[in-house]
Design an enzyme around this catalytic site. Structure first.
Site: not given
Length: 184
Positions: A143, A71, A7
């Site tokens: 996260d 991501e 992430d």
């Protein structure tokens, strides 16, 4: 197969490592790479980028993943923030590919839909589902939960996407582009 989920973030990058054996998932590790409080000035972008690159390389060396899921970042309201995040994401992609990993990219909406069941899920819902799916004793950080969610999504959907890509004459996109709610 060992999957590393990432992430991306310039201040805090989440990572999550899982083992996938068929439909079974096993938690390996998760955490964050932080560029704040590391003795690097906020304005020192090259130093922060290097810290992210080195941090992800260290995670790869320690856990030896077979592939990675990251991501895809969208344009924010603030273009400067988007550019900075894009540079951090580029450093992370460089670290992963330099280490020989194939990187699959997913949107936050795709990950939330796969893990929680709807794309507008809140961070707390992602944390709770990741905890449940991986039988964790406590909630992972926000996260790290997103990174683990990306790894979970790749474990379940990556093979399907690869099979579809092999059967279609369309070329695999390196990134997704959205117009309204349509992917093209």
């Amino acid at each position: 197969m060992r999957i590393l989920g990432i992430d991306p973030g310039l201040q805090t990058t989440g990572f999550g490592v899982i083992d996938a054996e068929g439909p079974r998932l096993r938690y390996v590790a998760s955490g964050t790479v932080r560029t704040t409080g590391a003795g690097i000035a906020t304005g020192d972008l090259p130093g922060r980028i290097k810290l992210l690159f080195d941090g992800v390389r260290e995670v790869m060396t320690q856990y030896r993943p077979d592939c990675a899921a990251m991501e895809i970042v969208f344009v924010n309201v603030n273009p400067q923030s988007t550019l900075l995040l894009g540079q951090a994401r580029g450093a992370l992609l460089a670290a992963l590919t330099h280490g020989g990993l194939t990187v699959s990219e997913y949107t936050a909406l795709q990950m939330k839909k796969a893990v929680v069941g709807h794309g507008l899920a809140k961070k707390e819902q992602v944390q709770a589902m990741v905890q449940r799916l991986l039988a964790l004793p406590g909630l992972p950080g926000k996260d790290a939960a997103d990174a683990l969610g990306l790894a979970i999504m790749h474990a379940h959907a990556g093979a399907s996407f690869a099979a579809m890509a092999a059967k279609t004459p369309l070329k695999r996109r390196q990134h997704a582009q959205f117009k309204g709610s349509r992917t093209y």
